[in-house]
Design an enzyme around this catalytic site. Structure first.
Site, PDB file in Angstrom:
ATOM      1  N   ASP A  38       0.831  -1.231   0.000  1.00  0.00           N
ATOM      2  CA  ASP A  38       0.000   0.000   0.000  1.00  0.00           C
ATOM      3  C   ASP A  38       0.852   1.262   0.000  1.00  0.00           C
ATOM      4  O   ASP A  38       0.615   2.188  -0.781  1.00  0.00           O
ATOM      5  CB  ASP A  38      -1.066  -0.001   1.111  1.00  0.00           C
ATOM      6  N   GLY A 124      -3.376  -6.719  18.332  1.00  0.00           N
ATOM      7  CA  GLY A 124      -2.010  -7.119  18.006  1.00  0.00           C
ATOM      8  C   GLY A 124      -1.926  -8.368  17.154  1.00  0.00           C
ATOM      9  O   GLY A 124      -0.868  -8.950  17.010  1.00  0.00           O
ATOM     10  N   ALA A 125      -3.040  -8.802  16.566  1.00  0.00           N
ATOM     11  CA  ALA A 125      -3.019 -10.023  15.756  1.00  0.00           C
ATOM     12  C   ALA A 125      -2.876  -9.708  14.276  1.00  0.00           C
ATOM     13  O   ALA A 125      -2.831 -10.607  13.445  1.00  0.00           O
ATOM     14  CB  ALA A 125      -4.287 -10.833  15.989  1.00  0.00           C
ATOM     15  N   GLY A 126      -2.815  -8.439  13.936  1.00  0.00           N
ATOM     16  CA  GLY A 126      -2.668  -8.079  12.522  1.00  0.00           C
ATOM     17  C   GLY A 126      -3.971  -8.168  11.756  1.00  0.00           C
ATOM     18  O   GLY A 126      -3.979  -8.314  10.541  1.00  0.00           O
ATOM     19  N   LEU A 127      -5.108  -8.087  12.468  1.00  0.00           N
ATOM     20  CA  LEU A 127      -6.406  -8.133  11.788  1.00  0.00           C
ATOM     21  C   LEU A 127      -7.098  -6.762  11.838  1.00  0.00           C
ATOM     22  O   LEU A 127      -8.298  -6.652  11.672  1.00  0.00           O
ATOM     23  CB  LEU A 127      -7.293  -9.221  12.406  1.00  0.00           C
ATOM     24  N   SER A 129      -7.510  -4.320  14.313  1.00  0.00           N
ATOM     25  CA  SER A 129      -8.413  -3.870  15.379  1.00  0.00           C
ATOM     26  C   SER A 129      -8.378  -2.343  15.490  1.00  0.00           C
ATOM     27  O   SER A 129      -9.406  -1.716  15.746  1.00  0.00           O
ATOM     28  CB  SER A 129      -8.057  -4.521  16.710  1.00  0.00           C
ATOM     29  N   GLU A 162      -4.410   7.672  12.732  1.00  0.00           N
ATOM     30  CA  GLU A 162      -3.410   6.669  13.137  1.00  0.00           C
ATOM     31  C   GLU A 162      -1.992   7.207  12.920  1.00  0.00           C
ATOM     32  O   GLU A 162      -1.125   7.068  13.771  1.00  0.00           O
ATOM     33  CB  GLU A 162      -3.628   5.386  12.333  1.00  0.00           C
ATOM     34  N   ASP A 174      -5.681  -0.854   5.510  1.00  0.00           N
ATOM     35  CA  ASP A 174      -6.534  -1.387   6.582  1.00  0.00           C
ATOM     36  C   ASP A 174      -7.817  -0.571   6.728  1.00  0.00           C
ATOM     37  O   ASP A 174      -8.924  -1.113   6.738  1.00  0.00           O
ATOM     38  CB  ASP A 174      -5.779  -1.388   7.921  1.00  0.00           C
TER      39      ASP A 174
HETATM   40  C1  GLA Z   1      -0.095  -3.011   8.269  1.00  0.00           C
HETATM   41  C2  GLA Z   1      -0.356  -1.588   7.811  1.00  0.00           C
HETATM   42  C3  GLA Z   1      -0.897  -1.570   6.375  1.00  0.00           C
HETATM   43  C4  GLA Z   1      -0.015  -2.403   5.431  1.00  0.00           C
HETATM   44  C5  GLA Z   1       0.281  -3.772   6.033  1.00  0.00           C
HETATM   45  C6  GLA Z   1       1.281  -4.561   5.240  1.00  0.00           C
HETATM   46  O1  GLA Z   1      -1.304  -3.708   8.357  1.00  0.00           O
HETATM   47  O2  GLA Z   1      -1.285  -0.954   8.668  1.00  0.00           O
HETATM   48  O3  GLA Z   1      -1.030  -0.239   5.938  1.00  0.00           O
HETATM   49  O4  GLA Z   1       1.150  -1.714   5.113  1.00  0.00           O
HETATM   50  O5  GLA Z   1       0.779  -3.670   7.365  1.00  0.00           O
HETATM   51  O6  GLA Z   1       0.749  -4.922   4.010  1.00  0.00           O
END
Ligand code: GLA
Length: 392
Positions: A38, A124-127, A129, A162, A174
């Protein structure tokens, strides 16, 4: 989401009058493919999840904004005039950051509100939140204040909150996915122009399984910023040779092949190669999905993981182990890490007949090899942010 229960928590916290409460929901997101693209101006293919963040909100008779969460103990209240005057280092910085950005965008919060937040996305799971919390706040407040609802603007404003208020230099993916998701569709987003289209995500007898490594993404902020900075360095070197170049992801793999030698350092070559090839994989994935060719899509997911692990170096032992174990299940077409990396989640495409076996065998092997308990969510693709319409 049990709205009845949340309404009871709300009235317990803030007192009666449940008829004036409005309920908003924003999902989490999973990125199917297109990782660390992104902020390099290319294509990503995220999808909204069926679980997310719920906000219950009611106007007050004064000018105070009260915050309460069902997940975290911290509660506080601020006056409308104090929005943004001091940071707490707590979860409320996300909604307050959004309020600061709403004001800058000409849609300030003008009234007092009682707010309850309920999150179903593990932190903190990368989804996403945090994106989910930002977007639900922006959408809910704009609705309450009678502002203009534009989900692309809401995504941009939430990203600014953010970046500027919370201080994490993330890209647009995201917030965009959370704001613009559509049930049973992935979002093909061009991150430079923000043009997007919903791509049907019909996986027939295959299911998406998200695997949470439960390894907290400790290093993520510093490593993330370092990757961004390396990409910027590559870009400025390549610009000397291609003056019109604005983003790394504009290059095709063939064009990059010819330019690579100018980058000198291996680390820059590897990072850039990942970006260019991952971008091409997103487009190949969309083609494969439109042709219902899930096998090819699975192979592209696998190649994405390899590249993130070897070239972009944002994977970690836990993610690699979970991906490796996932691929041992015969019904798995592809498996990769998803999100920023350094922990968080994997995503796999698995035949429905093998889902149970997947959860059991991958979970056991993962525990044996890492000592951690993984968690698995078999999930469908849901809608973007919206006001709750009364259905559970
Ligand atoms: C995080 C960032 C996103 C993107 C991803 C990696 O989720 O918030 O903007 O850069 O990492 O693809």
């Amino acid at each position: 989401m049990n709205v009845q229960k949340l309404t009871t928590s709300f009235t317990n916290q803030y007192g009666n009058n449940s008829s004036d409460i409005r309920v908003f929901n924003a999902p989490g997101r999973v990125n199917l493919i297109g990782e660390h693209i992104d902020y390099n101006g290319g294509y990503v293919l995220p999808a909204a999840l069926e679980f997310g963040t719920t906000m219950l909100i009611r106007e007050r008779n004064d000018n105070e904004i009260h915050f309460f969460s069902t997940n975290l103990p911290f509660t506080t209240s601020i006056k409308v005039s104090e929005i943004g005057s001091s940071k707490t280092g707590e979860w409320v910085d996300y909604p307050i950051g959004v309020m600061v950005e709403l004001k800058k965008a000409g849609s300030p919060v003008t009234k007092g509100y009682d707010i309850l937040i309920h999150g179903e996305i593990p932190n903190g799971a990368g989804l996403s939140s945090s994106a989910s919390l930002e977007v639900v706040t922006a959408y809910g407040l704009l609705t309450m204040e009678g502002g203009n609802i534009d989900t692309v603007e809401i995504a941009l404003l939430s990203q600014r909150a953010e970046n500027q208020y919370v201080g994490v230099n993330s890209g647009i993916m995201d917030q965009f996915a959370v704001a613009n998701g559509a049930k049973d569709h992935a979002i093909l987003l061009m991150c430079d122009t923000l043009e997007y289209k919903h791509v049907p995500f019909q996986t027939g007898s295959y299911k998406l399984i998200i695997g949470n490594t439960n390894k907290r993404r400790g290093l993520v902020d510093s490593a993330y910023n370092e990757r961004r900075e390396q990409c910027d360095r590559s870009l400025s070197i390549l610009k000397e040779h291609v003056p019109t170049l604005q983003y790394l992801a504009e290059l095709t793999p063939e064009q990059y092949q010819e330019l690579e030698t100018h980058l000198g350092e291996d680390v820059l070559k590897n990072r850039t190669r990942h970006v260019v090839e991952e971008n091409a994989r997103v487009l190949a994935s969309v083609e494969a999905l439109s042709a219902n060719d899930l096998n090819t899509f699975g192979q592209l997911m696998n190649a994405s993981h390899e590249s993130l692990s070897d070239l972009y170096e944002v994977s970690c032992t836990e993610l690699d182990v979970m991906v490796e174990e996932a691929r041992k299940i015969p019904g798995t077409l592809g498996a990769r890490m998803t999100g920023a990396g350094f922990g968080g989640c994997t995503v796999s495409l698995v035949h429905e007949d093998d889902v149970e076996r997947f959860v059991k065998e991958v979970g056991t092997a993962y525990k044996e090899r890492t000592g951690l308990d993984g968690e698995f969510y078999v999930c469908g693709v849901g809608d973007g942010v919206k006001e709750w319409n009364g259905e559970e």
